[in-house]
Design a protein around this motif. Structure first.
Motif, PDB file in Angstrom:
ATOM      1  N   ASP A  85      -0.302  -9.567  -9.328  1.00  0.00           N
ATOM      2  CA  ASP A  85       0.826 -11.266  -9.828  1.00  0.00           C
ATOM      3  C   ASP A  85       1.634 -11.015 -11.113  1.00  0.00           C
ATOM      4  O   ASP A  85       2.410 -12.254 -10.959  1.00  0.00           O
ATOM      5  CB  ASP A  85      -0.380 -11.581  -9.857  1.00  0.00           C
ATOM      6  N   TYR A  86       1.591 -10.203 -11.807  1.00  0.00           N
ATOM      7  CA  TYR A  86       2.212  -9.885 -13.610  1.00  0.00           C
ATOM      8  C   TYR A  86       3.763  -9.793 -12.542  1.00  0.00           C
ATOM      9  O   TYR A  86       4.516  -9.100 -12.069  1.00  0.00           O
ATOM     10  CB  TYR A  86       1.726  -9.327 -13.972  1.00  0.00           C
ATOM     11  N   SER A  87       4.763 -11.083 -13.630  1.00  0.00           N
ATOM     12  CA  SER A  87       6.391 -10.497 -13.832  1.00  0.00           C
ATOM     13  C   SER A  87       7.191 -10.888 -15.252  1.00  0.00           C
ATOM     14  O   SER A  87       6.509 -12.179 -15.636  1.00  0.00           O
ATOM     15  CB  SER A  87       6.889 -11.479 -12.563  1.00  0.00           C
ATOM     16  N   ILE A  88       7.970 -10.525 -15.473  1.00  0.00           N
ATOM     17  CA  ILE A  88       8.586 -10.846 -16.728  1.00  0.00           C
ATOM     18  C   ILE A  88       8.816 -12.271 -16.491  1.00  0.00           C
ATOM     19  O   ILE A  88       9.409 -12.968 -17.562  1.00  0.00           O
ATOM     20  CB  ILE A  88       9.639 -10.167 -17.175  1.00  0.00           C
ATOM     21  N   HIS A  89       9.074 -12.605 -14.916  1.00  0.00           N
ATOM     22  CA  HIS A  89      10.440 -13.865 -14.879  1.00  0.00           C
ATOM     23  C   HIS A  89       8.651 -15.306 -15.068  1.00  0.00           C
ATOM     24  O   HIS A  89       9.199 -15.812 -14.475  1.00  0.00           O
ATOM     25  CB  HIS A  89      10.426 -13.995 -13.757  1.00  0.00           C
ATOM     26  N   ASN A  90       7.681 -14.668 -14.875  1.00  0.00           N
ATOM     27  CA  ASN A  90       6.501 -15.473 -15.205  1.00  0.00           C
ATOM     28  C   ASN A  90       5.985 -15.252 -16.623  1.00  0.00           C
ATOM     29  O   ASN A  90       5.073 -15.879 -16.382  1.00  0.00           O
ATOM     30  CB  ASN A  90       5.538 -15.112 -13.776  1.00  0.00           C
TER      31      ASN A  90
END
Length: 339
Positions: A85-90
């Motif tokens: 579920d990780y993203s640099i946008h989160n």
């Protein structure tokens, strides 16, 4: 394309690949994906080196940009996020960050009716929605006047500077009987004392034109733009206000301020060069090193009898003459009977 923009495109591409659950990416695959993404943006072949991608992955893993991305290598060759579920946008923000962003939003909202910032309205609303900003009155109030004449010209002037366009400006100064057309190369917009000015090249010399004296503006596509690569900090370093002279050298201006008003000058210097020469119970002797222009004289006169110019002599005599004329105005004052 700048190296910073290249890096942002690579990080965005790597993020898309690393969170893709349906494909396995080797280091070579990531290199190809980033090279292809840069090609789409630049329109030309742009091969990214193995070393560059390895460094990008290292930066994303670190705290350097606040990502701390959970990048793992599995089966000794494939890359992915260990957290699906990780993203640099989160990237999460803490309560302190939210308060700082909310304070910034309240300041930005004060510009919502300002012509130059109208396109920011939607952005500000998105920021408020995204951080769940509560509606509140503004605690910080900035001095502004949206009713100033000439503000409607800011957009075209700003775009002309960005896009390096020559302008024909129909302009009427306060001293001119008729309007004149100025063909100028716009370099910089400057705000001073709640008025806006265009700093521009006109007939091989730098001029400042007040926006409230501009009657019309049109782009002249027939002329090539001359970019003076003006650095505002450097250009205005030796003056108070906006009027810069090519021929005048900065002078030491020495002035005395009485004890009641000296703290105002001490805590809000008239210029960054300001120094304290001497202090007594009666007041403080200050010095600034600036070009002597109209704005400086107006500023010094604004302190009235609290400030006395000592040097240079020519400025002191001019200030003395202005105070004498002001005194005579009051002595000869005739007040009409107005109801």
């Amino acid at each position: 394309m700048s190296s910073n923009k290249n890096a942002l495109i690579r990080y965005k591409t790597l993020d898309k690949c690393l969170k893709n659950k349906y494909r396995k990416y080797t280091l070579e695959d990531l290199i190809d994906e980033c090279s292809e993404a840069l090609f789409e943006f630049e329109g030309k072949e742009s091969y990214v080196s193995k070393r560059t991608i390895q460094l990008d992955l290292q930066n994303m893993r670190s705290e350097k940009f606040g990502y701390e991305a959970p990048i793992e290598v599995y089966e000794r060759k494939y890359y992915r996020y260990s957290d699906p579920d990780y993203s640099i946008h989160n990237i999460s923000v803490n309560e302190s960050d939210l308060k700082a962003m909310n304070n910034a939003i309240q300041i930005l909202k004060q510009f919502k009716d300002f012509s130059m910032f109208k396109e920011m309205n939607g952005v500000i609303q998105k920021l408020e929605d995204s951080i769940h900003s509560t509606s509140q009155k503004s605690i910080i109030h900035l001095d502004k006047n949206e009713q100033l004449r000439g503000l409607e010209h800011i957009d075209i002037l700003y775009e002309s500077i960005v896009n390096k366009k020559v302008l024909k400006i129909l302009y009427k100064s306060f001293t001119a009987r008729e309007s004149n057309i100025y063909t100028v190369h716009p370099q910089l917009l400057k705000e001073y004392n709640n008025r806006w000015f265009l700093i521009c090249l006109y007939k091989q010399k730098m001029y400042n034109l007040a926006l409230d004296r501009m009657e019309s503006i049109e782009v002249d596509e027939s002329l090539s733009y001359i970019d003076k690569e003006l650095d505002g900090d450097e250009y205005f370093k030796d003056i108070v206000g906006v009027t810069v002279s090519d021929s005048l050298a900065p002078r030491n201006v020495v002035f005395f301020v009485d004890a009641a008003n000296a703290p105002y000058i001490r805590t809000k210097p008239l210029h960054k060069s300001q120094e304290i020469i001497h202090e007594t119970k009666q007041g403080t002797l200050f010095k600034v090193c600036v070009q002597i222009n109209f704005e400086l004289e107006r500023l010094l006169l604004g302190f009235g009898d609290a400030l006395t110019v000592h040097k240079p002599r020519k400025l002191r005599l001019r200030m003395e003459e202005k105070f004498k004329m002001g005194f005579e105005n009051y002595q000869n004052l005739e007040i009409p009977d107005v109801h």
